[in-house]
Design a protein around this motif. Sequence first.
Motif, PDB file in Angstrom:
ATOM      1  N   ASP A  83      -3.234   6.888   2.896  1.00  0.00           N
ATOM      2  CA  ASP A  83      -4.358   5.954   2.752  1.00  0.00           C
ATOM      3  C   ASP A  83      -3.900   4.570   2.302  1.00  0.00           C
ATOM      4  O   ASP A  83      -4.664   3.604   2.402  1.00  0.00           O
ATOM      5  N   THR A  84      -2.681   4.466   1.799  1.00  0.00           N
ATOM      6  CA  THR A  84      -2.181   3.186   1.291  1.00  0.00           C
ATOM      7  C   THR A  84      -1.246   2.489   2.276  1.00  0.00           C
ATOM      8  O   THR A  84      -0.599   1.514   1.920  1.00  0.00           O
ATOM      9  N   ALA A  85      -1.191   2.982   3.508  1.00  0.00           N
ATOM     10  CA  ALA A  85      -0.271   2.398   4.499  1.00  0.00           C
ATOM     11  C   ALA A  85      -0.532   0.908   4.686  1.00  0.00           C
ATOM     12  O   ALA A  85       0.413   0.110   4.770  1.00  0.00           O
ATOM     13  N   GLU A  86      -1.782   0.494   4.727  1.00  0.00           N
ATOM     14  CA  GLU A  86      -2.104  -0.920   4.919  1.00  0.00           C
ATOM     15  C   GLU A  86      -1.609  -1.761   3.734  1.00  0.00           C
ATOM     16  O   GLU A  86      -1.030  -2.837   3.923  1.00  0.00           O
ATOM     17  N   ALA A  87      -1.799  -1.262   2.539  1.00  0.00           N
ATOM     18  CA  ALA A  87      -1.341  -1.980   1.343  1.00  0.00           C
ATOM     19  C   ALA A  87       0.182  -2.059   1.301  1.00  0.00           C
ATOM     20  O   ALA A  87       0.754  -3.088   0.926  1.00  0.00           O
ATOM     21  N   ARG A  88       0.855  -0.978   1.697  1.00  0.00           N
ATOM     22  CA  ARG A  88       2.319  -0.989   1.729  1.00  0.00           C
ATOM     23  C   ARG A  88       2.835  -1.954   2.789  1.00  0.00           C
ATOM     24  O   ARG A  88       3.799  -2.687   2.557  1.00  0.00           O
ATOM     25  N   LEU A  89       2.158  -1.972   3.933  1.00  0.00           N
ATOM     26  CA  LEU A  89       2.524  -2.915   4.988  1.00  0.00           C
ATOM     27  C   LEU A  89       2.395  -4.347   4.479  1.00  0.00           C
ATOM     28  O   LEU A  89       3.300  -5.167   4.660  1.00  0.00           O
ATOM     29  N   GLU A  90       1.296  -4.657   3.828  1.00  0.00           N
ATOM     30  CA  GLU A  90       1.064  -5.996   3.293  1.00  0.00           C
ATOM     31  C   GLU A  90       2.140  -6.371   2.266  1.00  0.00           C
ATOM     32  O   GLU A  90       2.675  -7.483   2.288  1.00  0.00           O
ATOM     33  N   LEU A  91       2.468  -5.442   1.395  1.00  0.00           N
ATOM     34  CA  LEU A  91       3.504  -5.687   0.389  1.00  0.00           C
ATOM     35  C   LEU A  91       4.844  -6.000   1.063  1.00  0.00           C
ATOM     36  O   LEU A  91       5.524  -6.961   0.693  1.00  0.00           O
ATOM     37  N   LEU A  92       5.204  -5.217   2.065  1.00  0.00           N
ATOM     38  CA  LEU A  92       6.476  -5.432   2.749  1.00  0.00           C
ATOM     39  C   LEU A  92       6.470  -6.733   3.561  1.00  0.00           C
ATOM     40  O   LEU A  92       7.482  -7.435   3.614  1.00  0.00           O
ATOM     41  N   LEU A  93       5.344  -7.068   4.162  1.00  0.00           N
ATOM     42  CA  LEU A  93       5.253  -8.320   4.907  1.00  0.00           C
ATOM     43  C   LEU A  93       5.415  -9.525   3.970  1.00  0.00           C
ATOM     44  O   LEU A  93       6.122 -10.483   4.307  1.00  0.00           O
ATOM     45  N   ARG A  94       4.768  -9.478   2.807  1.00  0.00           N
ATOM     46  CA  ARG A  94       4.921 -10.561   1.826  1.00  0.00           C
ATOM     47  C   ARG A  94       6.381 -10.679   1.377  1.00  0.00           C
ATOM     48  O   ARG A  94       6.914 -11.777   1.271  1.00  0.00           O
ATOM     49  N   HIS A  95       6.989  -9.546   1.121  1.00  0.00           N
ATOM     50  CA  HIS A  95       8.390  -9.559   0.687  1.00  0.00           C
ATOM     51  C   HIS A  95       9.293 -10.104   1.800  1.00  0.00           C
ATOM     52  O   HIS A  95      10.220 -10.861   1.527  1.00  0.00           O
ATOM     53  N   ARG A  96       9.010  -9.731   3.023  1.00  0.00           N
ATOM     54  CA  ARG A  96       9.812 -10.204   4.157  1.00  0.00           C
ATOM     55  C   ARG A  96       9.762 -11.728   4.244  1.00  0.00           C
ATOM     56  O   ARG A  96      10.787 -12.386   4.452  1.00  0.00           O
ATOM     57  N   ILE A  97       8.585 -12.307   4.099  1.00  0.00           N
ATOM     58  CA  ILE A  97       8.434 -13.769   4.141  1.00  0.00           C
ATOM     59  C   ILE A  97       9.266 -14.408   3.032  1.00  0.00           C
ATOM     60  O   ILE A  97       9.993 -15.386   3.266  1.00  0.00           O
ATOM     61  N   SER A  98       9.174 -13.852   1.837  1.00  0.00           N
ATOM     62  CA  SER A  98       9.939 -14.367   0.698  1.00  0.00           C
ATOM     63  C   SER A  98      11.440 -14.236   0.952  1.00  0.00           C
ATOM     64  O   SER A  98      12.215 -15.159   0.686  1.00  0.00           O
ATOM     65  N   PHE A  99      11.850 -13.103   1.470  1.00  0.00           N
ATOM     66  CA  PHE A  99      13.268 -12.865   1.746  1.00  0.00           C
ATOM     67  C   PHE A  99      13.794 -13.830   2.808  1.00  0.00           C
ATOM     68  O   PHE A  99      14.879 -14.386   2.667  1.00  0.00           O
ATOM     69  N   LEU A 100      13.019 -14.050   3.863  1.00  0.00           N
ATOM     70  CA  LEU A 100      13.453 -14.966   4.916  1.00  0.00           C
ATOM     71  C   LEU A 100      13.616 -16.389   4.380  1.00  0.00           C
ATOM     72  O   LEU A 100      14.545 -17.101   4.787  1.00  0.00           O
ATOM     73  N   ALA A 101      12.752 -16.794   3.467  1.00  0.00           N
ATOM     74  CA  ALA A 101      12.876 -18.124   2.859  1.00  0.00           C
ATOM     75  C   ALA A 101      14.177 -18.217   2.055  1.00  0.00           C
ATOM     76  O   ALA A 101      14.902 -19.216   2.142  1.00  0.00           O
ATOM     77  N   ARG A 102      14.486 -17.167   1.285  1.00  0.00           N
ATOM     78  CA  ARG A 102      15.736 -17.153   0.510  1.00  0.00           C
ATOM     79  C   ARG A 102      16.945 -17.109   1.437  1.00  0.00           C
ATOM     80  O   ARG A 102      17.974 -17.738   1.164  1.00  0.00           O
ATOM     81  N   LEU A 103      16.825 -16.376   2.529  1.00  0.00           N
ATOM     82  CA  LEU A 103      17.913 -16.278   3.501  1.00  0.00           C
ATOM     83  C   LEU A 103      18.189 -17.649   4.125  1.00  0.00           C
ATOM     84  O   LEU A 103      19.352 -18.047   4.283  1.00  0.00           O
ATOM     85  N   GLU A 104      17.146 -18.396   4.435  1.00  0.00           N
ATOM     86  CA  GLU A 104      17.297 -19.748   4.978  1.00  0.00           C
ATOM     87  C   GLU A 104      17.990 -20.654   3.961  1.00  0.00           C
ATOM     88  O   GLU A 104      18.882 -21.430   4.311  1.00  0.00           O
ATOM     89  N   GLU A 105      17.588 -20.527   2.700  1.00  0.00           N
ATOM     90  CA  GLU A 105      18.230 -21.293   1.627  1.00  0.00           C
ATOM     91  C   GLU A 105      19.719 -20.974   1.533  1.00  0.00           C
ATOM     92  O   GLU A 105      20.558 -21.872   1.401  1.00  0.00           O
ATOM     93  N   MET A 106      20.026 -19.690   1.599  1.00  0.00           N
ATOM     94  CA  MET A 106      21.433 -19.273   1.530  1.00  0.00           C
ATOM     95  C   MET A 106      22.211 -19.789   2.734  1.00  0.00           C
ATOM     96  O   MET A 106      23.364 -20.200   2.598  1.00  0.00           O
TER      97      MET A 106
END
Length: 127
Positions: A83-106
């Motif tokens: 039942d929490t698949a949507e919330a987990r997806l949202e959490l991972l999508l937010r983290h992915r955006i943050s990670f990609l920004a840090r990756l660009e910085e690196m």
Amino acid sequence: MTTLHEGYAISDVAEQTGLSVHTLRYYERAGLMPRPIGRSSSTHRRYSEGDVSWVVFLTRLRSTGMPIATLREYTALAQRGDDTAEARLELLLRHRISFLARLEEMQQSLEVIDRKIELYTEQVATR
């Protein structure tokens, strides 16, 4: 290594994952495991194949800079089930955006380092 039907000893899991025994115990205490780790009759921890896979997954998320608090949130959602698949997806999508920004910085930082290396290489070669 212990056999699969008995589960893996904590030292085996540490070896497989590259984490310390201390870190594995911490993950358990911090609520990062989706279910309690099994115990042998001698009360030693026995990790299932699924437990090991989960630890590897956590390790991958940590290597991308996911904070422990977010890992804990993700684990709590996973414990609650499908039942929490949507919330987990949202959490991972937010983290992915943050990670990609840090990756660009690196990547930009690496380019600066590479330019300096080129400069020094040329400088040393002309001596």
